[in-house]
Design a protein around this motif. Structure first.
Motif, PDB file in Angstrom:
ATOM      1  N   GLN A 130       0.822  -1.210   0.000  1.00 20.04           N
ATOM      2  CA  GLN A 130       0.000   0.000   0.000  1.00 20.04           C
ATOM      3  C   GLN A 130       0.854   1.257   0.000  1.00 20.04           C
ATOM      4  O   GLN A 130       0.550   2.221  -0.706  1.00 20.04           O
ATOM      5  N   LEU A 131       1.915   1.269   0.794  1.00 27.43           N
ATOM      6  CA  LEU A 131       2.751   2.467   0.875  1.00 27.43           C
ATOM      7  C   LEU A 131       3.565   2.697  -0.388  1.00 27.43           C
ATOM      8  O   LEU A 131       4.112   3.778  -0.576  1.00 27.43           O
ATOM      9  N   SER A 132       3.659   1.686  -1.253  1.00 29.35           N
ATOM     10  CA  SER A 132       4.367   1.866  -2.526  1.00 29.35           C
ATOM     11  C   SER A 132       3.511   2.592  -3.558  1.00 29.35           C
ATOM     12  O   SER A 132       4.018   3.015  -4.600  1.00 29.35           O
ATOM     13  N   LEU A 133       2.222   2.724  -3.272  1.00 26.44           N
ATOM     14  CA  LEU A 133       1.292   3.409  -4.177  1.00 26.44           C
ATOM     15  C   LEU A 133       0.908   4.767  -3.608  1.00 26.44           C
ATOM     16  O   LEU A 133       0.891   4.952  -2.389  1.00 26.44           O
ATOM     17  N   PRO A 134       0.603   5.752  -4.466  1.00 25.98           N
ATOM     18  CA  PRO A 134       0.146   7.050  -3.962  1.00 25.98           C
ATOM     19  C   PRO A 134      -1.147   6.903  -3.159  1.00 25.98           C
ATOM     20  O   PRO A 134      -2.031   6.125  -3.515  1.00 25.98           O
ATOM     21  N   THR A 135      -1.249   7.672  -2.076  1.00 25.95           N
ATOM     22  CA  THR A 135      -2.428   7.584  -1.212  1.00 25.95           C
ATOM     23  C   THR A 135      -3.699   7.944  -1.967  1.00 25.95           C
ATOM     24  O   THR A 135      -4.750   7.324  -1.768  1.00 25.95           O
ATOM     25  N   ILE A 136      -3.620   8.942  -2.842  1.00 24.70           N
ATOM     26  CA  ILE A 136      -4.803   9.362  -3.578  1.00 24.70           C
ATOM     27  C   ILE A 136      -5.280   8.252  -4.506  1.00 24.70           C
ATOM     28  O   ILE A 136      -6.488   8.083  -4.713  1.00 24.70           O
ATOM     29  N   LEU A 137      -4.338   7.445  -5.036  1.00 21.95           N
ATOM     30  CA  LEU A 137      -4.731   6.338  -5.896  1.00 21.95           C
ATOM     31  C   LEU A 137      -5.481   5.271  -5.097  1.00 21.95           C
ATOM     32  O   LEU A 137      -6.493   4.736  -5.561  1.00 21.95           O
ATOM     33  N   ILE A 138      -5.003   4.976  -3.883  1.00 11.57           N
ATOM     34  CA  ILE A 138      -5.704   4.018  -3.022  1.00 11.57           C
ATOM     35  C   ILE A 138      -7.105   4.524  -2.707  1.00 11.57           C
ATOM     36  O   ILE A 138      -8.084   3.761  -2.745  1.00 11.57           O
ATOM     37  N   ALA A 139      -7.207   5.809  -2.377  1.00 16.42           N
ATOM     38  CA  ALA A 139      -8.516   6.378  -2.048  1.00 16.42           C
ATOM     39  C   ALA A 139      -9.446   6.349  -3.265  1.00 16.42           C
ATOM     40  O   ALA A 139     -10.644   6.066  -3.120  1.00 16.42           O
ATOM     41  N   LEU A 140      -8.920   6.629  -4.446  1.00 11.25           N
ATOM     42  CA  LEU A 140      -9.736   6.601  -5.664  1.00 11.25           C
ATOM     43  C   LEU A 140     -10.256   5.200  -5.942  1.00 11.25           C
ATOM     44  O   LEU A 140     -11.441   5.006  -6.258  1.00 11.25           O
ATOM     45  N   ILE A 141      -9.373   4.204  -5.833  1.00  9.87           N
ATOM     46  CA  ILE A 141      -9.802   2.823  -6.076  1.00  9.87           C
ATOM     47  C   ILE A 141     -10.873   2.407  -5.071  1.00  9.87           C
ATOM     48  O   ILE A 141     -11.881   1.776  -5.420  1.00  9.87           O
ATOM     49  N   ALA A 142     -10.667   2.801  -3.815  1.00  6.96           N
ATOM     50  CA  ALA A 142     -11.624   2.429  -2.768  1.00  6.96           C
ATOM     51  C   ALA A 142     -12.976   3.087  -2.992  1.00  6.96           C
ATOM     52  O   ALA A 142     -14.021   2.435  -2.880  1.00  6.96           O
ATOM     53  N   ILE A 143     -12.999   4.381  -3.313  1.00  4.88           N
ATOM     54  CA  ILE A 143     -14.271   5.083  -3.456  1.00  4.88           C
ATOM     55  C   ILE A 143     -15.001   4.646  -4.718  1.00  4.88           C
ATOM     56  O   ILE A 143     -16.240   4.588  -4.738  1.00  4.88           O
ATOM     57  N   VAL A 144     -14.263   4.304  -5.770  1.00  5.72           N
ATOM     58  CA  VAL A 144     -14.908   3.793  -6.987  1.00  5.72           C
ATOM     59  C   VAL A 144     -15.534   2.437  -6.714  1.00  5.72           C
ATOM     60  O   VAL A 144     -16.624   2.111  -7.209  1.00  5.72           O
ATOM     61  N   THR A 145     -14.856   1.620  -5.904  1.00  5.94           N
ATOM     62  CA  THR A 145     -15.378   0.295  -5.568  1.00  5.94           C
ATOM     63  C   THR A 145     -16.571   0.380  -4.619  1.00  5.94           C
ATOM     64  O   THR A 145     -17.571  -0.334  -4.789  1.00  5.94           O
ATOM     65  N   LEU A 146     -16.478   1.268  -3.627  1.00  7.70           N
ATOM     66  CA  LEU A 146     -17.516   1.351  -2.602  1.00  7.70           C
ATOM     67  C   LEU A 146     -18.725   2.155  -3.045  1.00  7.70           C
ATOM     68  O   LEU A 146     -19.834   1.914  -2.587  1.00  7.70           O
ATOM     69  N   GLY A 147     -18.506   3.163  -3.909  1.00  4.27           N
ATOM     70  CA  GLY A 147     -19.593   4.028  -4.326  1.00  4.27           C
ATOM     71  C   GLY A 147     -19.628   5.321  -3.529  1.00  4.27           C
ATOM     72  O   GLY A 147     -18.892   5.483  -2.545  1.00  4.27           O
ATOM     73  N   PRO A 148     -20.483   6.274  -3.934  1.00  2.00           N
ATOM     74  CA  PRO A 148     -20.530   7.582  -3.270  1.00  2.00           C
ATOM     75  C   PRO A 148     -21.228   7.530  -1.918  1.00  2.00           C
ATOM     76  O   PRO A 148     -21.950   6.594  -1.610  1.00  2.00           O
ATOM     77  N   GLY A 149     -20.993   8.574  -1.136  1.00  2.00           N
ATOM     78  CA  GLY A 149     -21.616   8.676   0.175  1.00  2.00           C
ATOM     79  C   GLY A 149     -20.585   9.036   1.229  1.00  2.00           C
ATOM     80  O   GLY A 149     -19.418   8.653   1.130  1.00  2.00           O
ATOM     81  N   ILE A 150     -21.023   9.782   2.252  1.00  8.60           N
ATOM     82  CA  ILE A 150     -20.094  10.222   3.283  1.00  8.60           C
ATOM     83  C   ILE A 150     -19.521   9.035   4.050  1.00  8.60           C
ATOM     84  O   ILE A 150     -18.320   8.996   4.337  1.00  8.60           O
ATOM     85  N   ASP A 151     -20.345   8.046   4.373  1.00  6.49           N
ATOM     86  CA  ASP A 151     -19.841   6.883   5.098  1.00  6.49           C
ATOM     87  C   ASP A 151     -18.821   6.114   4.276  1.00  6.49           C
ATOM     88  O   ASP A 151     -17.831   5.593   4.813  1.00  6.49           O
ATOM     89  N   ARG A 152     -19.014   6.075   2.963  1.00  4.79           N
ATOM     90  CA  ARG A 152     -18.069   5.369   2.100  1.00  4.79           C
ATOM     91  C   ARG A 152     -16.777   6.169   1.913  1.00  4.79           C
ATOM     92  O   ARG A 152     -15.703   5.588   1.728  1.00  4.79           O
ATOM     93  N   ILE A 153     -16.882   7.486   1.950  1.00  2.00           N
ATOM     94  CA  ILE A 153     -15.676   8.301   1.904  1.00  2.00           C
ATOM     95  C   ILE A 153     -14.825   8.060   3.148  1.00  2.00           C
ATOM     96  O   ILE A 153     -13.593   7.935   3.077  1.00  2.00           O
ATOM     97  N   ILE A 154     -15.475   7.991   4.310  1.00  2.00           N
ATOM     98  CA  ILE A 154     -14.752   7.704   5.546  1.00  2.00           C
ATOM     99  C   ILE A 154     -14.058   6.347   5.455  1.00  2.00           C
ATOM    100  O   ILE A 154     -12.879   6.206   5.820  1.00  2.00           O
ATOM    101  N   LEU A 155     -14.758   5.350   4.930  1.00  2.00           N
ATOM    102  CA  LEU A 155     -14.166   4.018   4.790  1.00  2.00           C
ATOM    103  C   LEU A 155     -12.997   4.036   3.803  1.00  2.00           C
ATOM    104  O   LEU A 155     -11.960   3.400   4.042  1.00  2.00           O
TER     105      LEU A 155
END
Length: 291
Positions: A130-155
């Motif tokens: 995980q640390l070898s990848l940019p943090t924003i890329l991890i967050a983008l992959i996670a939010i695209v997978t989880l979908g929109p919403g404040i609770d999903r942004i927190i996750l």
């Protein structure tokens, strides 16, 4: 003599910068807490929003009796109100995600140090990946997978941030496992959960305290970036990031105030958090203190 003077100057704490950043941060937090009381308008209430007054310039007097001190956005919402309510969402999202990420990361790092072997290998390989990848890329992959919403942004922010805490906690816990109190706990045959939760974890938390404020500021920036890309807080939720994003399309028409003032508030909030966190790190980390 010159060395003594420089040493004496280095020992003086940066009180003006600390005081200013602390006051700014306390002001932001206070405004977020009392936003429903001091905000001229509730940007969540459609009955208080007048669509025909959208994109009004700063200083406009609205038909509902409001003084749009900083103007309105493209939906007719008062910018001051959007900033005040946006502070609530930005701080809530960042503080919640940073706290949960710290808890998960600390537990994972301490477990890796205590159990060792395959547990350490699995956890640390995940951390390294995980640390070898940019943090924003991890967050983008996670939010695209989880979908929109404040609770999903927190996750998504939790997923993007836990690894830093895990690596830090493991390095501290490795040194703690060689101390006498750990040997005594093992000789007493205490349960593994008690050794980790009552002894090892509390003694490994201190370094993470200096990391939490920095990660809170990082989480605010990540949330703003996701909202700017259209993957963060929905358009009807006035976080600072979404408010800046909503005004971007109006910049070419000269309606600068929609993005400018929330952007300044976002910059001030992140800067004040980082300055307070840096001072906290210097106070708590012995290696950063002047000799």
């Amino acid at each position: 003599m010159k060395a003594l003077i420089l040493r004496a100057l280095n020992r003086r704490p940066p009180l003006p910068a600390l005081t200013l950043s602390g006051i700014i941060l306390a002001t932001f937090v206070l405004m977020a807490l009392i936003a429903p009381v001091v905000a001229p308008q509730n940007p969540y209430d459609p009955l208080q929003i007048y669509g025909w007054e959208a994109s009004s310039p700063p200083g406009t007097r609205g038909s509902g009796g409001y003084l749009y001190l900083l103007g309105t956005d493209g939906l007719g919402r008062d910018i001051v109100s959007c900033i005040l309510y946006g502070l609530r969402i930005s701080l809530m999202v960042s503080v919640t995600s940073a706290a949960i990420a710290a808890l998960i990361g600390l537990t994972a790092g301490v477990s890796a140090a205590y159990f060792g072997r395959w547990v350490d290998i699995v956890i640390m390989r995940l951390v390294d990946l995980q640390l070898s990848l940019p943090t924003i890329l991890i967050a983008l992959i996670a939010i695209v997978t989880l979908g929109p919403g404040i609770d999903r942004i927190i996750l998504a922010l939790i997923i993007a941030q836990w690894a830093g805490y895990a690596r830090l906690a493991r390095s501290v816990a490795l040194s703690e496992t060689n101390k006498s109190y750990m040997d005594a706990a093992l000789l007493m045959r205490l349960p593994t959960s008690r050794i980790i939760l009552r002894h090892l974890l509390p003694n490994s938390i201190a370094p993470a305290v200096t990391l939490i404020p920095i990660e809170i500021g990082h989480a605010i920036a990540l949330e703003a970036t996701l909202s700017f890309l259209g993957l963060g807080v929905p358009i009807d939720k006035p976080s600072l990031g979404s408010t800046v994003a909503n005004g971007f399309q109006y910049l070419l028409t000269g309606q600068y105030w929609i993005s400018l003032f929330p952007g300044l508030a976002l910059f001030g909030l992140i800067a004040s958090i980082n300055l307070v966190g840096e001072h906290l790190r210097r106070r708590l980390d012995p290696r950063s203190r002047p000799i």
